[in-house]
Design a protein around this motif. Structure first.
Motif, PDB file in Angstrom:
ATOM      1  N   ALA A 122       0.808  -1.222   0.000  1.00 42.60           N
ATOM      2  CA  ALA A 122       0.000   0.000   0.000  1.00 42.60           C
ATOM      3  C   ALA A 122       0.844   1.275   0.000  1.00 42.60           C
ATOM      4  O   ALA A 122       0.502   2.238  -0.709  1.00 42.60           O
ATOM      5  CB  ALA A 122      -0.967  -0.013   1.181  1.00 42.60           C
ATOM      6  N   PRO A 123       1.942   1.344   0.744  1.00 39.98           N
ATOM      7  CA  PRO A 123       2.746   2.575   0.714  1.00 39.98           C
ATOM      8  C   PRO A 123       3.337   2.899  -0.647  1.00 39.98           C
ATOM      9  O   PRO A 123       3.766   4.038  -0.890  1.00 39.98           O
ATOM     10  CB  PRO A 123       3.855   2.295   1.736  1.00 39.98           C
ATOM     11  CG  PRO A 123       3.298   1.240   2.636  1.00 39.98           C
ATOM     12  CD  PRO A 123       2.455   0.393   1.749  1.00 39.98           C
ATOM     13  N   TYR A 124       3.382   1.926  -1.548  1.00 38.45           N
ATOM     14  CA  TYR A 124       3.956   2.133  -2.880  1.00 38.45           C
ATOM     15  C   TYR A 124       2.894   2.408  -3.939  1.00 38.45           C
ATOM     16  O   TYR A 124       3.201   2.436  -5.135  1.00 38.45           O
ATOM     17  CB  TYR A 124       4.773   0.905  -3.290  1.00 38.45           C
ATOM     18  CG  TYR A 124       5.927   0.617  -2.365  1.00 38.45           C
ATOM     19  CD1 TYR A 124       7.165   1.263  -2.507  1.00 38.45           C
ATOM     20  CD2 TYR A 124       5.782  -0.296  -1.321  1.00 38.45           C
ATOM     21  CE1 TYR A 124       8.212   0.999  -1.639  1.00 38.45           C
ATOM     22  CE2 TYR A 124       6.829  -0.570  -0.455  1.00 38.45           C
ATOM     23  CZ  TYR A 124       8.027   0.087  -0.622  1.00 38.45           C
ATOM     24  OH  TYR A 124       9.087  -0.177   0.241  1.00 38.45           O
ATOM     25  N   GLY A 125       1.648   2.571  -3.523  1.00 37.17           N
ATOM     26  CA  GLY A 125       0.582   2.831  -4.483  1.00 37.17           C
ATOM     27  C   GLY A 125       0.141   1.604  -5.246  1.00 37.17           C
ATOM     28  O   GLY A 125      -0.458   1.716  -6.321  1.00 37.17           O
ATOM     29  N   ILE A 126       0.424   0.433  -4.707  1.00 34.96           N
ATOM     30  CA  ILE A 126       0.076  -0.829  -5.357  1.00 34.96           C
ATOM     31  C   ILE A 126      -1.120  -1.450  -4.645  1.00 34.96           C
ATOM     32  O   ILE A 126      -1.104  -1.601  -3.414  1.00 34.96           O
ATOM     33  CB  ILE A 126       1.263  -1.819  -5.311  1.00 34.96           C
ATOM     34  CG1 ILE A 126       2.481  -1.215  -6.022  1.00 34.96           C
ATOM     35  CG2 ILE A 126       0.885  -3.163  -5.931  1.00 34.96           C
ATOM     36  CD1 ILE A 126       3.774  -1.968  -5.768  1.00 34.96           C
ATOM     37  N   THR A 127      -2.151  -1.766  -5.391  1.00 35.74           N
ATOM     38  CA  THR A 127      -3.294  -2.462  -4.800  1.00 35.74           C
ATOM     39  C   THR A 127      -3.220  -3.943  -5.153  1.00 35.74           C
ATOM     40  O   THR A 127      -2.767  -4.322  -6.235  1.00 35.74           O
ATOM     41  CB  THR A 127      -4.634  -1.895  -5.292  1.00 35.74           C
ATOM     42  OG1 THR A 127      -4.781  -2.154  -6.695  1.00 35.74           O
ATOM     43  CG2 THR A 127      -4.722  -0.403  -5.025  1.00 35.74           C
ATOM     44  N   VAL A 128      -3.673  -4.771  -4.218  1.00 29.03           N
ATOM     45  CA  VAL A 128      -3.663  -6.221  -4.396  1.00 29.03           C
ATOM     46  C   VAL A 128      -5.027  -6.748  -3.971  1.00 29.03           C
ATOM     47  O   VAL A 128      -5.435  -6.580  -2.814  1.00 29.03           O
ATOM     48  CB  VAL A 128      -2.561  -6.901  -3.566  1.00 29.03           C
ATOM     49  CG1 VAL A 128      -2.464  -8.387  -3.922  1.00 29.03           C
ATOM     50  CG2 VAL A 128      -1.215  -6.214  -3.775  1.00 29.03           C
ATOM     51  N   ASN A 129      -5.733  -7.353  -4.899  1.00 29.84           N
ATOM     52  CA  ASN A 129      -7.066  -7.872  -4.619  1.00 29.84           C
ATOM     53  C   ASN A 129      -7.226  -9.267  -5.216  1.00 29.84           C
ATOM     54  O   ASN A 129      -6.407  -9.714  -6.023  1.00 29.84           O
ATOM     55  CB  ASN A 129      -8.141  -6.940  -5.195  1.00 29.84           C
ATOM     56  CG  ASN A 129      -8.171  -5.599  -4.493  1.00 29.84           C
ATOM     57  OD1 ASN A 129      -8.589  -5.492  -3.341  1.00 29.84           O
ATOM     58  ND2 ASN A 129      -7.721  -4.552  -5.177  1.00 29.84           N
ATOM     59  N   CYS A 130      -8.289  -9.912  -4.802  1.00 28.51           N
ATOM     60  CA  CYS A 130      -8.566 -11.267  -5.271  1.00 28.51           C
ATOM     61  C   CYS A 130      -9.970 -11.328  -5.859  1.00 28.51           C
ATOM     62  O   CYS A 130     -10.934 -10.899  -5.217  1.00 28.51           O
ATOM     63  CB  CYS A 130      -8.447 -12.262  -4.111  1.00 28.51           C
ATOM     64  SG  CYS A 130      -8.814 -13.967  -4.554  1.00 28.51           S
ATOM     65  N   VAL A 131     -10.082 -11.803  -7.083  1.00 25.42           N
ATOM     66  CA  VAL A 131     -11.378 -12.135  -7.670  1.00 25.42           C
ATOM     67  C   VAL A 131     -11.591 -13.623  -7.444  1.00 25.42           C
ATOM     68  O   VAL A 131     -10.753 -14.442  -7.833  1.00 25.42           O
ATOM     69  CB  VAL A 131     -11.419 -11.796  -9.165  1.00 25.42           C
ATOM     70  CG1 VAL A 131     -12.675 -12.374  -9.815  1.00 25.42           C
ATOM     71  CG2 VAL A 131     -11.374 -10.287  -9.359  1.00 25.42           C
ATOM     72  N   ALA A 132     -12.696 -13.962  -6.794  1.00 26.44           N
ATOM     73  CA  ALA A 132     -12.936 -15.332  -6.366  1.00 26.44           C
ATOM     74  C   ALA A 132     -14.104 -15.936  -7.141  1.00 26.44           C
ATOM     75  O   ALA A 132     -15.267 -15.740  -6.782  1.00 26.44           O
ATOM     76  CB  ALA A 132     -13.209 -15.378  -4.865  1.00 26.44           C
ATOM     77  N   PRO A 133     -13.807 -16.653  -8.226  1.00 25.93           N
ATOM     78  CA  PRO A 133     -14.889 -17.251  -9.010  1.00 25.93           C
ATOM     79  C   PRO A 133     -15.561 -18.396  -8.272  1.00 25.93           C
ATOM     80  O   PRO A 133     -14.970 -19.038  -7.403  1.00 25.93           O
ATOM     81  CB  PRO A 133     -14.161 -17.785 -10.256  1.00 25.93           C
ATOM     82  CG  PRO A 133     -12.833 -17.111 -10.269  1.00 25.93           C
ATOM     83  CD  PRO A 133     -12.498 -16.879  -8.835  1.00 25.93           C
ATOM     84  N   GLY A 134     -16.804 -18.637  -8.667  1.00 27.14           N
ATOM     85  CA  GLY A 134     -17.486 -19.845  -8.254  1.00 27.14           C
ATOM     86  C   GLY A 134     -17.285 -20.905  -9.314  1.00 27.14           C
ATOM     87  O   GLY A 134     -16.153 -21.195  -9.720  1.00 27.14           O
ATOM     88  N   LEU A 135     -18.365 -21.460  -9.797  1.00 22.03           N
ATOM     89  CA  LEU A 135     -18.296 -22.495 -10.827  1.00 22.03           C
ATOM     90  C   LEU A 135     -18.421 -21.827 -12.195  1.00 22.03           C
ATOM     91  O   LEU A 135     -19.456 -21.247 -12.525  1.00 22.03           O
ATOM     92  CB  LEU A 135     -19.407 -23.522 -10.607  1.00 22.03           C
ATOM     93  CG  LEU A 135     -19.321 -24.241  -9.247  1.00 22.03           C
ATOM     94  CD1 LEU A 135     -20.486 -25.201  -9.076  1.00 22.03           C
ATOM     95  CD2 LEU A 135     -17.994 -24.968  -9.089  1.00 22.03           C
TER      96      LEU A 135
END
Length: 272
Positions: free
Chosen positions: A180-193
């Motif tokens: 976060a301090p570097y302006g980088i976002t990290v997220n997860c897209v969690a598919p179902g079936l």
């Protein structure tokens, strides 16, 4: 993320030549990114996709690498930067093998393949692109996880896959705080079936019966979520897991009557 041709952010999608990865590449290109189509073995599919994207006015390149190997993952990041003259600023860790079998029937080789392709590859690729993202003071990393409460409690027949995807969820949160301090976002897209385009008919029927929304998800459903998370409007979203699952969970667990379907899944993985 709209840019003129050749000036957009460099987006790298692992396993981008086929299935969901192909749809992700198409969407990111449509939104103005310069796209790196990573592939392990299907060079024809990668060439076809790159030609399709370029015919539509996008800028793209196919680069071969097995991202479950740390040296090849690092080489992929370098090759992308050398080709475009700019570091990767959007990384989608999409690749990952699926496995459906009891622990007792899972070989050590198969276990390691599932962990390596899903979890270790995400670690290797993320580590490889972080220096350039930090230098840019900007970056978007999206993990492809799994939408299921079994990530906490576990479920039969998918131990290797659920362990790997649990690791993805933890890695997402840890990285989000660190970067976060570097302006980088990290997220997860969690598919179902999800219908990834190469399901066996028995797989598709077995899966679709279990989705409350009444249909399997599509690559476009996943691509919409990824496109949102890499856009500027999601600047303040990091460390999140976004379920794209039609309200599905793994609560309808496999039974002995699903043995024939389990064999089909093992013969032709659903997320190869």
């Amino acid at each position: 993320m709209t840019h003129s041709n050749g000036s957009g952010p460099v987006a790298l999608v692992t396993g981008g030549a086929r299935g969901i990865g192909r749809t992700l590449c198409e969407r990111l290109a449509r939104d103005g990114a310069r796209v790196v189509v990573n592939y392990r073995s299907d060079a024809d599919a990668a060439r076809s996709l790159v030609a399709q994207l370029e015919a539509g006015g996008a800028t793209a390149v196919g680069i071969q690498a097995d991202v479950s190997d740390p040296e090849q993952a690092a080489g992929l990041a370098r090759a992308a930067e050398e080709h475009f003259g700019a570091g990767v600023s959007i990384l989608v860790n999409n690749v990952g093998e699926f496995s459906l079998s009891p622990v007792a029937a899972t070989s050590a080789e198969r276990w390691n393949d599932v962990i390596n392709s899903n979890l270790n590859s995400a670690f290797y690729m993320t580590r490889a692109v972080l220096p350039s993202m930090r230098a840019q003071r900007h970056g978007r990393i999206v993990m492809i996880g799994l939408s299921a409460s079994l990530l906490v409690r576990g479920a039969p027949h998918i131990a290797a896959y659920s362990v790997a995807k649990t690791g993805i969820a933890v890695l997402t949160r840890s990285l989000a705080v660190e970067e976060a301090p570097y302006g980088i976002t990290v997220n997860c897209v969690a598919p179902g079936l999800i219908d990834n385009g190469h399901l066996h008919p028995r797989q598709a029927a077995w899966m679709s019966r279990r989705v409350p929304a009444g249909r399997l998800g599509t690559g476009d459903d996943i691509a919409e979520a990824v496109a949102f998370l890499v856009a500027s409007r999601a600047d303040y979203i990091s460390g999140a897991t976004l379920a794209v699952a039609g309200a599905w969970d793994w609560e309808d667990r496999p039974t002995d009557h699903d043995a024939d379907v389990i064999e089909v899944f093992e013969e032709k993985p659903a997320n190869a």
